[in-house]
Design a protein around this motif. Structure first.
Motif, mmCIF file in Angstrom:
data_model
loop_
_atom_site.group_PDB
_atom_site.id
_atom_site.type_symbol
_atom_site.label_atom_id
_atom_site.label_comp_id
_atom_site.label_asym_id
_atom_site.label_seq_id
_atom_site.Cartn_x
_atom_site.Cartn_y
_atom_site.Cartn_z
ATOM 1 N N ALA A 188 0.836 -1.204 0.000
ATOM 2 C CA ALA A 188 0.000 0.000 0.000
ATOM 3 C C ALA A 188 0.872 1.257 0.000
ATOM 4 O O ALA A 188 0.582 2.238 -0.703
ATOM 5 C CB ALA A 188 -0.931 -0.007 1.215
ATOM 6 N N VAL A 189 1.952 1.228 0.767
ATOM 7 C CA VAL A 189 2.887 2.361 0.785
ATOM 8 C C VAL A 189 3.511 2.545 -0.598
ATOM 9 O O VAL A 189 3.658 3.679 -1.088
ATOM 10 C CB VAL A 189 3.972 2.138 1.854
ATOM 11 N N ALA A 190 3.876 1.431 -1.249
ATOM 12 C CA ALA A 190 4.461 1.516 -2.593
ATOM 13 C C ALA A 190 3.454 2.076 -3.594
ATOM 14 O O ALA A 190 3.812 2.855 -4.491
ATOM 15 C CB ALA A 190 4.942 0.135 -3.039
ATOM 16 N N ILE A 191 2.198 1.702 -3.458
ATOM 17 C CA ILE A 191 1.151 2.222 -4.354
ATOM 18 C C ILE A 191 0.997 3.727 -4.162
ATOM 19 O O ILE A 191 0.897 4.488 -5.137
ATOM 20 C CB ILE A 191 -0.178 1.488 -4.094
ATOM 21 N N LEU A 192 0.988 4.167 -2.918
ATOM 22 C CA LEU A 192 0.905 5.607 -2.646
ATOM 23 C C LEU A 192 2.074 6.343 -3.298
ATOM 24 O O LEU A 192 1.904 7.421 -3.883
ATOM 25 C CB LEU A 192 0.903 5.852 -1.141
ATOM 26 N N GLY A 193 3.264 5.750 -3.212
ATOM 27 C CA GLY A 193 4.435 6.368 -3.825
ATOM 28 C C GLY A 193 4.325 6.432 -5.337
ATOM 29 O O GLY A 193 4.724 7.429 -5.964
ATOM 30 N N ALA A 194 3.778 5.373 -5.942
ATOM 31 C CA ALA A 194 3.623 5.354 -7.402
ATOM 32 C C ALA A 194 2.632 6.420 -7.860
ATOM 33 O O ALA A 194 2.860 7.108 -8.865
ATOM 34 C CB ALA A 194 3.159 3.969 -7.852
ATOM 35 N N VAL A 195 1.540 6.571 -7.129
ATOM 36 C CA VAL A 195 0.546 7.588 -7.492
ATOM 37 C C VAL A 195 1.140 8.985 -7.336
ATOM 38 O O VAL A 195 0.929 9.870 -8.183
ATOM 39 C CB VAL A 195 -0.725 7.428 -6.638
ATOM 40 N N LYS A 196 1.903 9.182 -6.273
ATOM 41 C CA LYS A 196 2.550 10.484 -6.067
ATOM 42 C C LYS A 196 3.493 10.808 -7.221
ATOM 43 O O LYS A 196 3.495 11.937 -7.743
ATOM 44 C CB LYS A 196 3.315 10.472 -4.745
ATOM 45 N N GLU A 197 4.286 9.817 -7.647
ATOM 46 C CA GLU A 197 5.210 10.044 -8.757
ATOM 47 C C GLU A 197 4.452 10.317 -10.053
ATOM 48 O O GLU A 197 4.839 11.187 -10.848
ATOM 49 C CB GLU A 197 6.124 8.830 -8.937
ATOM 50 N N PHE A 198 3.369 9.581 -10.273
ATOM 51 C CA PHE A 198 2.555 9.793 -11.475
ATOM 52 C C PHE A 198 2.024 11.226 -11.526
ATOM 53 O O PHE A 198 2.114 11.901 -12.557
ATOM 54 C CB PHE A 198 1.402 8.791 -11.490
ATOM 55 N N LEU A 199 1.469 11.693 -10.413
ATOM 56 C CA LEU A 199 0.911 13.043 -10.383
ATOM 57 C C LEU A 199 2.002 14.095 -10.564
ATOM 58 O O LEU A 199 1.778 15.141 -11.187
ATOM 59 C CB LEU A 199 0.169 13.262 -9.061
ATOM 60 N N HIS A 200 3.186 13.805 -10.043
ATOM 61 C CA HIS A 200 4.303 14.741 -10.196
ATOM 62 C C HIS A 200 4.708 14.874 -11.662
ATOM 63 O O HIS A 200 5.128 15.950 -12.106
ATOM 64 C CB HIS A 200 5.491 14.257 -9.360
ATOM 65 N N ARG A 201 4.560 13.778 -12.421
ATOM 66 C CA ARG A 201 4.973 13.791 -13.827
ATOM 67 C C ARG A 201 3.920 14.377 -14.758
ATOM 68 O O ARG A 201 4.214 14.664 -15.915
ATOM 69 C CB ARG A 201 5.294 12.368 -14.288
ATOM 70 N N LEU A 202 2.681 14.501 -14.285
ATOM 71 C CA LEU A 202 1.619 15.031 -15.153
ATOM 72 C C LEU A 202 1.933 16.457 -15.612
ATOM 73 O O LEU A 202 2.404 17.276 -14.831
ATOM 74 C CB LEU A 202 0.289 15.019 -14.406
#
Length: 389
Positions: A375-389
């Motif tokens: 779950a922590v890794a998923i949160l990190g992936a979503v954060k990185e995705f939003l940062h790249r938008l």
């Protein structure tokens, strides 16, 4: 990403309820992280009306569905997630070739994860433009077993394997395909069987090279052949390994094992069980066997589930497992050329060693490989995705 919102989780159909169980695991994991969740069961008749109400009343951080379930919701022809700018995480637990149509469904707010780095590389090559990440499987255990694991010497199942079986040749005969396609399927599978580091992509490219072709000729037209080749490979691996262990006290749990011929003595065979029932059975196993050589740079959930259940995991070694675990300390790691039967027979005679491996494996899994860690890794992936938008 601030956690001032909820996580939207989707449930759908799943064999043995496995993916539904994983969804419940993530539900508990996010709540343990103090992030509220909403679970929408798409099998319920009021699922869409409930989803509409939740979207109106709540703020969400992202949505998630295992194997992409829930991703294709649309409003007036536009992706729901693009319309409301909500990331959707498609958490895949199988090879992309088994989910081609879902992976071809594209929208902007799409995050895709796989449990093996090779699968990430394959997805990047064949489904360009997506945000794809590697997030490993998480482990599961029956709550009572996890809290109070039975000591190894008191467990009644020496070796357990949970999974279905079909005779590989009977499987090929059941495939409605031309003779030429059947030869291709078997040829690719045999290339995979030739070495521990040959995944389905490499095997297919090697096969194409025998025809004077190259990697550029690995197109989606070949995916149906590759799917069948991988299934044949899975059944053949299970056949070879279980036969090699058939003089040991092995219990197999799943459909189709009556088709296995050539065992040195009759197998103790149990019918297929739900995932929750299998985890309870793992809590009574000394060694929980994983046969998943199709994960060359990842690992099956059985490895971590065995550890969390207080059993000794015996699993195919992979590049990923070699980085995070030590064979003989955290688990019994084997390669196709190893005399696994001799290894397991010897360790079954040494309950103290078994308990030592089980205890070290359990510590490692609790510290690094639960669904809370994922779950922590998923949160990190979503954060990185939003940062790249």
């Amino acid at each position: 990403m601030e956690h001032n919102g909820k996580v939207l989780l989707f449930k759908g159909e799943s064999q043995y309820d496995v993916l539904r169980f994983f969804t419940d695991e993530l539900d508990r994991a996010f709540r343990a992280l103090r992030i509220p969740t909403v679970v929408i069961d798409l099998l319920e008749p009021d699922a869409l009306s409930r989803l509409q109400r939740e979207l109106q009343e709540s703020r969400f951080l992202f949505a998630l569905g295992f194997n992409g379930v829930g991703q294709e919701l649309r409003i007036q022809g536009e992706s729901l997630y693009d319309m409301i700018r909500l990331p959707f995480v498609a958490f895949y637990v199988d090879h992309p070739i088994h989910h081609d149509s879902r992976l071809r469904y594209a929208f902007r707010y799409q995050v895709v994860s796989f449990v093996d780095q090779d699968l990430v590389d394959f997805a990047n090559a064949h489904y360009p433009g997506k945000f794809v990440v590697f997030i490993p499987h998480g482990g599961s255990a029956d709550p009572d077993v996890r809290d109070n694991p039975v000591p190894i010497h008191k467990r009644s199942v020496p070796i357990l394997f949970a999974g279905s079986f079909q005779d590989p040749d009977a499987f090929l005969q059941s495939v409605n395909a031309p003779e030429g396609a059947l030869r291709q399927i078997k040829s690719i599978a045999e290339i995979m069987l030739s070495g521990d580091h040959v995944n389905i992509r490499k095997a297919t490219v090697t096969f194409l090279q025998t025809l004077g072709m190259g990697e550029e000729d690995l197109t989606p037209d070949l995916f149906p052949i590759m799917r069948l080749a991988e299934l044949y490979f899975r059944f053949e691996c299970r056949k070879r390994l279980i036969l090699s262990l058939s003089n040991l006290p092995v219990t197999v749990c799943g459909n189709g094992w009556e088709q296995l011929k050539g065992a040195k003595k009759p197998l103790n065979s149990l019918p297929a069980k739900s995932f929750a029932e299998t985890l309870r059975l793992a809590g009574d196993a000394k060694i929980f066997l994983s046969i998943a050589p199709f994960f060359r740079q990842g690992g099956h959930e059985r490895v971590f589930s065995a550890m969390l259940s207080g059993a000794v995991a015996a699993a195919d070694r992979s590049g990923y497992l070699d980085r995070i675990l030590s064979p003989g300390i955290h688990y019994i790691g084997y390669r196709s050329t190893d005399p696994l039967g001799d290894l397991l027979a010897a360790v079954l005679e040494d309950p103290d060693k078994l308990q030592e491996i089980a205890s070290e494996g359990r510590k490692q899994a609790e510290a690094n490989h639960t669904w809370t860690h994922r779950a922590v890794a998923i949160l990190g992936a979503v954060k990185e995705f939003l940062h790249r938008l």
